[in-house]
Design a protein around this motif. Sequence first.
Motif, PDB file in Angstrom:
ATOM      1  N   ASP A   1      -2.566  18.209  20.125  1.00  0.00           N
ATOM      2  CA  ASP A   1      -0.470  17.868  20.608  1.00  0.00           C
ATOM      3  C   ASP A   1       0.142  19.638  20.335  1.00  0.00           C
ATOM      4  O   ASP A   1       1.277  19.276  21.097  1.00  0.00           O
ATOM      5  N   GLU A   2      -1.036  20.640  21.471  1.00  0.00           N
ATOM      6  CA  GLU A   2      -0.741  21.468  22.287  1.00  0.00           C
ATOM      7  C   GLU A   2      -1.527  22.749  22.548  1.00  0.00           C
ATOM      8  O   GLU A   2      -2.551  22.274  22.228  1.00  0.00           O
ATOM      9  N   ILE A   3      -0.450  23.338  24.119  1.00  0.00           N
ATOM     10  CA  ILE A   3      -1.446  23.953  25.030  1.00  0.00           C
ATOM     11  C   ILE A   3      -1.551  24.912  24.757  1.00  0.00           C
ATOM     12  O   ILE A   3      -0.440  25.304  24.921  1.00  0.00           O
ATOM     13  N   GLN A   4      -2.015  25.951  24.504  1.00  0.00           N
ATOM     14  CA  GLN A   4      -1.864  28.272  24.257  1.00  0.00           C
ATOM     15  C   GLN A   4      -2.461  28.121  26.192  1.00  0.00           C
ATOM     16  O   GLN A   4      -4.137  28.150  26.298  1.00  0.00           O
ATOM     17  N   ALA A   5      -2.112  28.902  25.967  1.00  0.00           N
ATOM     18  CA  ALA A   5      -3.261  29.843  27.277  1.00  0.00           C
ATOM     19  C   ALA A   5      -2.594  31.438  26.873  1.00  0.00           C
ATOM     20  O   ALA A   5      -1.648  32.251  26.380  1.00  0.00           O
ATOM     21  N   THR A   6      -3.937  32.514  27.331  1.00  0.00           N
ATOM     22  CA  THR A   6      -3.405  34.023  26.687  1.00  0.00           C
ATOM     23  C   THR A   6      -3.441  34.812  28.390  1.00  0.00           C
ATOM     24  O   THR A   6      -5.080  34.427  28.753  1.00  0.00           O
ATOM     25  N   LEU A   7      -2.217  35.258  28.735  1.00  0.00           N
ATOM     26  CA  LEU A   7      -2.779  36.438  29.467  1.00  0.00           C
ATOM     27  C   LEU A   7      -2.609  37.918  30.000  1.00  0.00           C
ATOM     28  O   LEU A   7      -2.107  38.170  28.666  1.00  0.00           O
ATOM     29  N   GLN A   8      -2.887  38.460  30.992  1.00  0.00           N
ATOM     30  CA  GLN A   8      -3.013  39.670  30.338  1.00  0.00           C
ATOM     31  C   GLN A   8      -2.589  40.740  32.025  1.00  0.00           C
ATOM     32  O   GLN A   8      -3.101  39.839  32.658  1.00  0.00           O
ATOM     33  N   PHE A   9      -1.687  41.211  31.202  1.00  0.00           N
ATOM     34  CA  PHE A   9      -1.302  42.309  33.324  1.00  0.00           C
ATOM     35  C   PHE A   9      -2.343  43.827  32.849  1.00  0.00           C
ATOM     36  O   PHE A   9      -2.014  44.429  31.227  1.00  0.00           O
ATOM     37  N   GLU A  10      -2.841  44.249  33.552  1.00  0.00           N
ATOM     38  CA  GLU A  10      -3.831  45.883  33.302  1.00  0.00           C
ATOM     39  C   GLU A  10      -3.371  46.344  34.906  1.00  0.00           C
ATOM     40  O   GLU A  10      -3.869  46.040  35.831  1.00  0.00           O
ATOM     41  N   ALA A  11      -3.124  47.713  34.411  1.00  0.00           N
ATOM     42  CA  ALA A  11      -2.955  48.750  35.911  1.00  0.00           C
ATOM     43  C   ALA A  11      -3.690  49.993  35.794  1.00  0.00           C
ATOM     44  O   ALA A  11      -4.131  50.276  34.396  1.00  0.00           O
ATOM     45  N   ARG A  12      -3.803  50.526  36.780  1.00  0.00           N
ATOM     46  CA  ARG A  12      -4.756  51.856  36.775  1.00  0.00           C
ATOM     47  C   ARG A  12      -3.701  52.266  37.661  1.00  0.00           C
ATOM     48  O   ARG A  12      -4.127  52.250  38.970  1.00  0.00           O
ATOM     49  N   GLU A  13      -3.607  53.985  37.633  1.00  0.00           N
ATOM     50  CA  GLU A  13      -2.871  54.930  37.919  1.00  0.00           C
ATOM     51  C   GLU A  13      -3.479  56.595  37.750  1.00  0.00           C
ATOM     52  O   GLU A  13      -3.955  56.522  36.556  1.00  0.00           O
ATOM     53  N   ALA A  14      -2.604  57.094  38.095  1.00  0.00           N
ATOM     54  CA  ALA A  14      -2.882  58.644  38.020  1.00  0.00           C
ATOM     55  C   ALA A  14      -2.601  59.103  36.937  1.00  0.00           C
ATOM     56  O   ALA A  14      -3.045  59.911  36.367  1.00  0.00           O
ATOM     57  N   THR A  15      -1.156  58.483  37.077  1.00  0.00           N
ATOM     58  CA  THR A  15      -0.457  58.829  36.048  1.00  0.00           C
ATOM     59  C   THR A  15      -0.712  58.058  34.080  1.00  0.00           C
ATOM     60  O   THR A  15      -0.346  56.667  34.916  1.00  0.00           O
ATOM     61  N   ALA A  16      -0.285  58.034  32.747  1.00  0.00           N
ATOM     62  CA  ALA A  16      -0.047  57.893  31.853  1.00  0.00           C
ATOM     63  C   ALA A  16       1.089  56.728  32.374  1.00  0.00           C
ATOM     64  O   ALA A  16       1.185  55.330  32.211  1.00  0.00           O
ATOM     65  N   THR A  17       2.118  57.567  32.179  1.00  0.00           N
ATOM     66  CA  THR A  17       4.201  57.087  32.393  1.00  0.00           C
ATOM     67  C   THR A  17       3.814  56.131  34.197  1.00  0.00           C
ATOM     68  O   THR A  17       3.804  55.167  33.901  1.00  0.00           O
ATOM     69  N   GLY A  18       2.811  56.292  34.993  1.00  0.00           N
ATOM     70  CA  GLY A  18       2.608  55.128  36.291  1.00  0.00           C
ATOM     71  C   GLY A  18       2.674  53.801  35.973  1.00  0.00           C
ATOM     72  O   GLY A  18       2.460  52.459  35.928  1.00  0.00           O
ATOM     73  N   ALA A  19       0.737  53.865  35.316  1.00  0.00           N
ATOM     74  CA  ALA A  19       0.033  52.797  34.312  1.00  0.00           C
ATOM     75  C   ALA A  19       1.059  51.820  33.466  1.00  0.00           C
ATOM     76  O   ALA A  19       1.319  50.449  33.840  1.00  0.00           O
ATOM     77  N   GLN A  20       1.901  52.665  32.513  1.00  0.00           N
ATOM     78  CA  GLN A  20       2.789  51.973  31.797  1.00  0.00           C
ATOM     79  C   GLN A  20       4.040  51.798  32.413  1.00  0.00           C
ATOM     80  O   GLN A  20       3.977  50.088  31.770  1.00  0.00           O
ATOM     81  N   SER A  21       4.594  52.062  32.924  1.00  0.00           N
ATOM     82  CA  SER A  21       5.838  51.701  33.872  1.00  0.00           C
ATOM     83  C   SER A  21       5.243  50.370  34.825  1.00  0.00           C
ATOM     84  O   SER A  21       5.859  49.370  34.955  1.00  0.00           O
ATOM     85  N   SER A  22       4.092  50.678  35.425  1.00  0.00           N
ATOM     86  CA  SER A  22       3.842  48.943  35.864  1.00  0.00           C
ATOM     87  C   SER A  22       3.383  48.221  34.986  1.00  0.00           C
ATOM     88  O   SER A  22       3.571  46.648  34.719  1.00  0.00           O
ATOM     89  N   VAL A  23       2.815  48.084  33.938  1.00  0.00           N
ATOM     90  CA  VAL A  23       2.512  47.160  32.575  1.00  0.00           C
ATOM     91  C   VAL A  23       4.262  46.864  32.333  1.00  0.00           C
ATOM     92  O   VAL A  23       4.274  45.311  32.764  1.00  0.00           O
TER      93      VAL A  23
END
Length: 236
Positions: A53-75
């Motif tokens: 009686d329920e449907i579940q889904a799991t998604l993920q977003f991944e970013a690759r950048e030259a800096t940690a700040t850039g990758a985290q900002s994208s996420v």
Amino acid sequence: MRSTARNAMLALCLLAPWALPEAATAQSMTQVYPGPGTVLRLSETADVTRAPDEIQATLQFEAREATATGAQSSVNRAMTAALEAARGVPGVTVSTGGYRTYRQEDPVRWVASQSLSLRSGDPAKLLELVWTLQGRGLAVNGINYALTREATRAARQEAASLALDALRRRAEGVAEQLGMKVERIAEVQLETSEVGVPRPMMMQAASARAAAPPVAQAEDVVVPAMVQAVVVLAPR
């Protein structure tokens, strides 16, 4: 009374193994204990089948950048937009999962990722939302059907009731063959296993909007229960 119990035990020893019912063989054991009566140990299993009686889904977003700040900002931007989109769909429950950042070598890149979980009782709405999020760069880790907590609890209660009924019938059958009767059930142990779910449908990430929403076919869910009991038999 003790003489009666000893005679009952002696009769058990004299009976050929194939003369005993199934309930008195592999899954049961009888023994005489001090005092009137005979102890019989039994176990039974039962299960019920329910449509999810329920449907579940799991998604993920991944970013690759030259800096940690850039990758985290994208996420952060992607997940903020995904949350807004999910909250705008009635009947869909959304939550975020683990957040991870690490440095990748050769070439040097910072990788950041976060997961998103969706639940709904309306498969069409959830799958449409998943389609939208795929078009925004989120990868689908899995889609599966399941039972809600309330449905699982009700199914487990029914399965346990069926197992108890079957165990009582087996105990009465053993008692009848021994020329005895069921005096009482002295001990009961109930075990419920984890409810199985259909295998998740795995998908690859989509960099652009997919041509059509994902497809997920529901399967019935089996809810099992096992009961073990100590039954006291007494002479008729």
